[in-house]
Design a protein around this motif. Structure first.
Motif, mmCIF file in Angstrom:
data_model
loop_
_atom_site.group_PDB
_atom_site.id
_atom_site.type_symbol
_atom_site.label_atom_id
_atom_site.label_comp_id
_atom_site.label_asym_id
_atom_site.label_seq_id
_atom_site.Cartn_x
_atom_site.Cartn_y
_atom_site.Cartn_z
ATOM 1 N N VAL A 234 0.840 -1.200 0.000
ATOM 2 C CA VAL A 234 0.000 0.000 0.000
ATOM 3 C C VAL A 234 0.876 1.251 0.000
ATOM 4 N N SER A 235 1.894 1.221 0.840
ATOM 5 C CA SER A 235 2.796 2.367 0.927
ATOM 6 C C SER A 235 3.466 2.631 -0.422
ATOM 7 N N ARG A 236 3.951 1.549 -1.065
ATOM 8 C CA ARG A 236 4.573 1.695 -2.388
ATOM 9 C C ARG A 236 3.593 2.280 -3.395
ATOM 10 N N ALA A 237 2.360 1.762 -3.349
ATOM 11 C CA ALA A 237 1.342 2.211 -4.304
ATOM 12 C C ALA A 237 1.069 3.705 -4.142
ATOM 13 N N LEU A 238 1.022 4.146 -2.882
ATOM 14 C CA LEU A 238 0.647 5.545 -2.635
ATOM 15 C C LEU A 238 1.818 6.514 -2.762
ATOM 16 N N ASN A 239 3.027 5.978 -2.627
ATOM 17 C CA ASN A 239 4.182 6.868 -2.704
ATOM 18 C C ASN A 239 4.965 6.718 -4.006
ATOM 19 N N GLY A 240 4.318 6.104 -5.001
ATOM 20 C CA GLY A 240 4.944 5.992 -6.318
ATOM 21 C C GLY A 240 6.160 5.078 -6.346
ATOM 22 N N GLY A 241 6.178 4.058 -5.480
ATOM 23 C CA GLY A 241 7.325 3.146 -5.433
ATOM 24 C C GLY A 241 7.322 2.131 -6.579
ATOM 25 N N GLU A 242 8.419 1.414 -6.702
ATOM 26 C CA GLU A 242 8.580 0.412 -7.765
ATOM 27 C C GLU A 242 8.030 -0.943 -7.301
ATOM 28 N N ARG A 243 8.297 -1.977 -8.090
ATOM 29 C CA ARG A 243 7.979 -3.373 -7.787
ATOM 30 C C ARG A 243 6.536 -3.568 -7.306
ATOM 31 N N ILE A 244 5.608 -3.113 -8.087
ATOM 32 C CA ILE A 244 4.200 -3.289 -7.746
ATOM 33 C C ILE A 244 3.407 -3.227 -9.059
ATOM 34 N N SER A 245 2.409 -4.103 -9.195
ATOM 35 C CA SER A 245 1.678 -4.157 -10.472
ATOM 36 C C SER A 245 0.740 -2.957 -10.600
ATOM 37 N N GLU A 246 0.466 -2.572 -11.836
ATOM 38 C CA GLU A 246 -0.404 -1.419 -12.088
ATOM 39 C C GLU A 246 -1.813 -1.663 -11.543
ATOM 40 N N SER A 247 -2.266 -2.916 -11.641
ATOM 41 C CA SER A 247 -3.636 -3.204 -11.191
ATOM 42 C C SER A 247 -3.739 -3.032 -9.669
ATOM 43 N N THR A 248 -2.695 -3.468 -8.941
ATOM 44 C CA THR A 248 -2.707 -3.298 -7.479
ATOM 45 C C THR A 248 -2.660 -1.809 -7.125
ATOM 46 N N ARG A 249 -1.759 -1.099 -7.815
ATOM 47 C CA ARG A 249 -1.641 0.341 -7.551
ATOM 48 C C ARG A 249 -3.002 1.020 -7.714
ATOM 49 N N LYS A 250 -3.687 0.633 -8.787
ATOM 50 C CA LYS A 250 -4.975 1.253 -9.080
ATOM 51 C C LYS A 250 -5.997 0.931 -7.978
ATOM 52 N N LYS A 251 -6.017 -0.343 -7.568
ATOM 53 C CA LYS A 251 -6.957 -0.760 -6.522
ATOM 54 C C LYS A 251 -6.716 0.031 -5.231
ATOM 55 N N GLU B 54 -5.152 2.950 -4.867
ATOM 56 C CA GLU B 54 -5.482 4.369 -5.056
ATOM 57 C C GLU B 54 -6.984 4.617 -4.988
ATOM 58 N N GLU B 55 -7.731 3.690 -5.596
ATOM 59 C CA GLU B 55 -9.189 3.854 -5.601
ATOM 60 C C GLU B 55 -9.772 3.776 -4.186
ATOM 61 N N LEU B 56 -9.303 2.795 -3.425
ATOM 62 C CA LEU B 56 -9.824 2.648 -2.063
ATOM 63 C C LEU B 56 -9.381 3.826 -1.179
ATOM 64 N N ALA B 57 -8.129 4.240 -1.376
ATOM 65 C CA ALA B 57 -7.610 5.370 -0.588
ATOM 66 C C ALA B 57 -8.462 6.608 -0.840
ATOM 67 N N LYS B 58 -8.853 6.772 -2.088
ATOM 68 C CA LYS B 58 -9.663 7.933 -2.457
ATOM 69 C C LYS B 58 -11.059 7.807 -1.840
ATOM 70 N N LYS B 59 -11.623 6.616 -1.987
ATOM 71 C CA LYS B 59 -12.984 6.363 -1.496
ATOM 72 C C LYS B 59 -13.057 6.594 0.018
ATOM 73 N N TRP B 60 -12.061 6.118 0.724
ATOM 74 C CA TRP B 60 -12.045 6.242 2.176
ATOM 75 C C TRP B 60 -11.424 7.554 2.659
ATOM 76 N N LYS B 61 -11.160 8.438 1.730
ATOM 77 C CA LYS B 61 -10.562 9.746 2.063
ATOM 78 C C LYS B 61 -9.283 9.596 2.890
ATOM 79 N N TYR B 62 -8.437 8.651 2.473
ATOM 80 C CA TYR B 62 -7.168 8.467 3.188
ATOM 81 C C TYR B 62 -6.255 9.684 3.003
ATOM 82 N N ARG B 63 -5.697 10.162 4.113
ATOM 83 C CA ARG B 63 -4.673 11.214 3.997
ATOM 84 C C ARG B 63 -3.454 10.771 4.792
ATOM 85 N N PRO B 64 -2.267 10.901 4.197
ATOM 86 C CA PRO B 64 -1.076 10.393 4.882
ATOM 87 C C PRO B 64 -0.786 11.134 6.185
ATOM 88 N N ASN B 65 -0.141 10.461 7.096
ATOM 89 C CA ASN B 65 0.326 11.084 8.326
ATOM 90 C C ASN B 65 1.584 11.876 7.985
#
Lengths: 335, 335
Positions: free
Chosen positions: A22-39, A41-52
């Motif tokens: 999740v951290s990689r997906a949200l911070n633009g990290g490597e070694r993660i599939s595009e489909s996971t990143r998208k999933k 990001e979508e949930l983070a947006k839906k749940w109004k996630y904001r980083p600490n």
């Protein structure tokens, strides 16, 4: 009714992936599939996630904060400086931690150490006085925290400064009076031990000299003790050879001088001209409107942030001097 | 010449003990001998070790910070409020992160979210207007960040507020004018959609009613558009049945009204009485000195911090209303 804030743990759990993913997906990290990143990001947006933000900054070894120490909030000069600092800091995504010292040396020192403990990325200080020992600033500087002095210079530390040309501002004011025929000009001098007091005083002295006018030390009244200077001014105003003009170290001293002149039966500017210093917003509401020296305090604040983040390699070299402007209004006239 | 700050790692290495031991020694932990504790403390003192406050706060799940959002710095009312907030926060060892919104709703919203991202322990907000949608404050509140509104109430969020009694302040001012024989009193009204504007207006209306004086809507001039209200006031002052008194929504409007009255050839207070609102420090330097309503802004700030840290269990219950005081000076007289 309080609910906890959404964390990356919640997102990881819901998607059945690791926290690292999740951290990689949200911070633009490597070694993660595009489909996971998208999933993610979508949930983070839906749940109004904001980083600490705090934890994030700590990781990056920057707190993205700038510490600001000023003598007090309730002076337009410092308020406008704060606006300048804030506007530029906001553009660069820095937070400000502002502290006032109430003109106390001890409080100022505590403020500076305190901000240093918070590991600010830089420290902007408008010193409240400069007759004290400011060598502690060198300790903070040596810890790697850049320091920029605003408005007042102090010799204990060799760092960048952003000041206005007080000497020139005072010179212009007194020169204007001289060019309008005034020869007997009294200076209402500020608190001793402050560089601005000294520079304005020197501007007054040099303007007289420049026009070959005599200078006597009894033409200078120190405004350090309220009752004393009021008394001294009243005495002077009632003297046979009374001054035809006053140059005050601040607008507030000028406002008080205006009151005293009126009480002594003098008309402004017919009988006596008065010039202040700072261009407080109220100077257009006094009667008459005050002629005064405008300082670019907003620009000073802006400039301080700019040199803080541009010159981290060679911090000791910047010495910015901004120009003042004489605002001619109704409290001055030709003799 | 920069040197790195001393860390507990440095101390541990020098004393040949573990980092955990040093941490225990410095944080008053158990399971450590007195002699080791003493050795650590002595070296920490000698090397001027200071803890990384940021990391420490993060561990304790408190940032020891309070976010403050105000419309602008350069108004004495807000400056004094900041001093009150700061003085009390300092006593309780909290840092302030102050932001101004420049009276912009969007900026204000961004400021609040931004402070929430920084995980402040509480948020004090002096809203810049209240005709906008402030329901976003509920989201921040629901994340567990206590919110206290200062000066202005807004109905979108049910939280603690610290306000001054604007209705009563205005009532006292207008009642004073009535008791001094004024029957034709004009109100210079503030910006629409702000609770203070409404409450001062209602105080004016009710004071007239209370004395069985007639109220006409054309006795109220809205000061929202500079040119319009100036023109409207000038017209009124030149009318055969001109007002004998003005009650202005702020000191700054009162200062401008004073100028306009003088320009129209009226003497203050002989021909017309004027009362302002806020007791700006300059109101004693205008000529004549302004009669005005003093708001306890310093106390408001202090109170806000007090209720923030005392009532975390029942945050929605506090509704503090502080009293105002009529400062009678020279801009008012009997008819």
């Amino acid at each position: 009714m309080k609910k906890d804030r959404v964390t990356i743990k919640d997102i990881a759990k819901a998607l059945n992936v690791s926290v690292t993913t999740v951290s990689r997906a949200l911070n633009g990290g490597e070694r993660i599939s595009e489909s996971t990143r998208k999933k993610v990001e979508e949930l983070a947006k839906k749940w109004k996630y904001r980083p600490n933000q705090l934890a994030k900054n700590l990781q990056q070894n920057s707190t993205k904060t700038v510490g600001v120490v000023i003598p007090e909030y309730n002076h337009n000069f410092f308020s406008m400086m704060l606006h300048g600092i804030e506007d530029r800091a906001r553009e660069l995504n820095y937070q400000l931690i502002i502290k006032s010292s109430g003109r106390s040396y001890e409080q100022e020192k505590e403020n500076c150490f305190n901000l240093s403990d918070l590991k600010v990325d830089g420290l902007l200080i408008a010193l409240s006085q400069d007759r004290e020992d400011y060598s502690y600033l060198n300790d903070i500087y040596d810890e790697g925290i850049p320091i920029i002095l605003l408005d007042r210079i102090c010799e204990d530390i060799d760092t960048s400064v952003v000041i206005t040309d007080d000497f020139d501002g005072a010179f212009k004011a007194v020169d204007y009076l001289i060019k309008n025929g005034h020869q007997h000009i009294v200076h209402l001098k500020g608190e001793e031990g402050i560089s601005t007091t000294f520079n304005r005083y020197m501007g007054y002295v040099e303007a007289l000299k420049d026009s070959q006018l005599p200078f006597h030390s009894d033409m200078v009244i120190s405004t350090e003790v309220q009752n004393d200077w009021e008394k001294a001014l009243r005495k002077m105003l009632n003297d046979e050879h009374r001054p035809t003009a006053l140059f005050a170290v601040t607008d507030y001293i000028a406002f008080q001088a205006m009151e005293i002149c009126k009480q002594e039966g003098l008309e402004i500017p017919k009988d006596i001209s008065i010039i202040g210093y700072a261009d407080e917003p109220v100077s257009i509401y006094t009667s008459p409107k005050l002629t005064t020296v405008k300082q670019p305090s907003y620009d000073m604040g802006k400039k301080a942030i700019e040199i803080l983040f541009n010159t981290s390699d060679d911090l000791k070299s910047e010495h910015i001097v901004l120009e003042t402007e004489l605002m001619v209004r109704d409290s001055t006239a030709t003799t």
